[in-house]
Scaffold this active site. Sequence first.
Site, mmCIF file in Angstrom:
data_model
loop_
_atom_site.group_PDB
_atom_site.id
_atom_site.type_symbol
_atom_site.label_atom_id
_atom_site.label_comp_id
_atom_site.label_asym_id
_atom_site.label_seq_id
_atom_site.Cartn_x
_atom_site.Cartn_y
_atom_site.Cartn_z
ATOM 1 N N SER A 27 0.949 -1.005 0.029
ATOM 2 C CA SER A 27 -0.132 0.007 0.042
ATOM 3 C C SER A 27 0.940 1.409 0.128
ATOM 4 O O SER A 27 1.762 1.548 -0.821
ATOM 5 C CB SER A 27 -0.898 -0.007 1.256
ATOM 6 O OG SER A 27 -1.842 0.979 1.187
ATOM 7 N N HIS A 50 -8.132 1.257 -0.615
ATOM 8 C CA HIS A 50 -8.094 0.546 -1.795
ATOM 9 C C HIS A 50 -9.748 -0.072 -2.292
ATOM 10 O O HIS A 50 -9.575 -1.306 -2.664
ATOM 11 C CB HIS A 50 -7.302 -0.928 -1.314
ATOM 12 C CG HIS A 50 -5.991 -0.352 -1.018
ATOM 13 N ND1 HIS A 50 -5.102 0.137 -2.058
ATOM 14 C CD2 HIS A 50 -5.164 -0.298 0.076
ATOM 15 C CE1 HIS A 50 -3.842 0.412 -1.428
ATOM 16 N NE2 HIS A 50 -3.847 0.295 -0.204
#
Length: 283
Positions: A86, A191
């Site tokens: 991430s 996300h």
Amino acid sequence: MSKLAIVFAGQGAQAVGMGKDLYSNFESARKIYDLCPEIRDIAFNGPKEDLDITINTQPAVFLTDLACAAVLTEKGIKADGVAGFSLGEVAAVSYAGLMTTEQAFEFVRNRAKAMQTCTEKNKGGMCAVLKLEVNAVEEICKKIPKTYPVNYNAPGQVVVAYDKSSEEELEKAIADAGGRCMKLAVSGAFHSPLMNEASEAMEKYLSNIEMAEPIMPVYSNLTAQVYTNPKEQLAKQINSPVLWQQTIENMIKDGYDTFIEAGPGKTLTGLIKKINPSVKTQI
């Protein structure tokens, strides 16, 4: 031939005091943290409530990731390739030379602001689902509005992002299926489609950034493959699933057999051991 990878930690791994010892003992770490004394002080001294706010968390973890990598370089340890989880992917991109440290830090600050804006507009959270197979988690999310499997971490662990309105129903469904829900220390549904506006904002931001050729392979969260279109992949990563298990499996196929985790905590090391216990891991 044996290959060494550095993997960079993401948001959720933060802890007050992270990197303080590195700053005290290594000049290379001091240079990284001194890019932003304000964020450095939040990382070192907190309070935790401030550190856990996205606009502070992301730059603080980014600086810690790169400070750890800088210390490794100072000790003569150099990666053959990199990946980041991430937010950690931005540190990986910087380490590999696509962006300068300063460019990457400014990108992180803008990324954090855009994502913070989305979290304020779309209240949500994330939880790691344990003890259930991937397809079982995906089936649960198909039945509950605004729930999304987003981080495919390791066998038996998928992270779900959700709108707050669906939190109780999601937790009950996971428990009824025999799973366990562990909430993550993040402030939004990252996300997932709840981050679409942040992704669009960063796509525009990156269109004005000059990037260099990487000096080593960087593996993408979005595709689990080596980067082919950095600007597009960095922007889409914000509102798309993180294919971590597949990324590590692909890196192992490509010859990486040693993984060093850079950043706070040891989450990635634990995940890699679950993915393939035969590879070497270090923190």
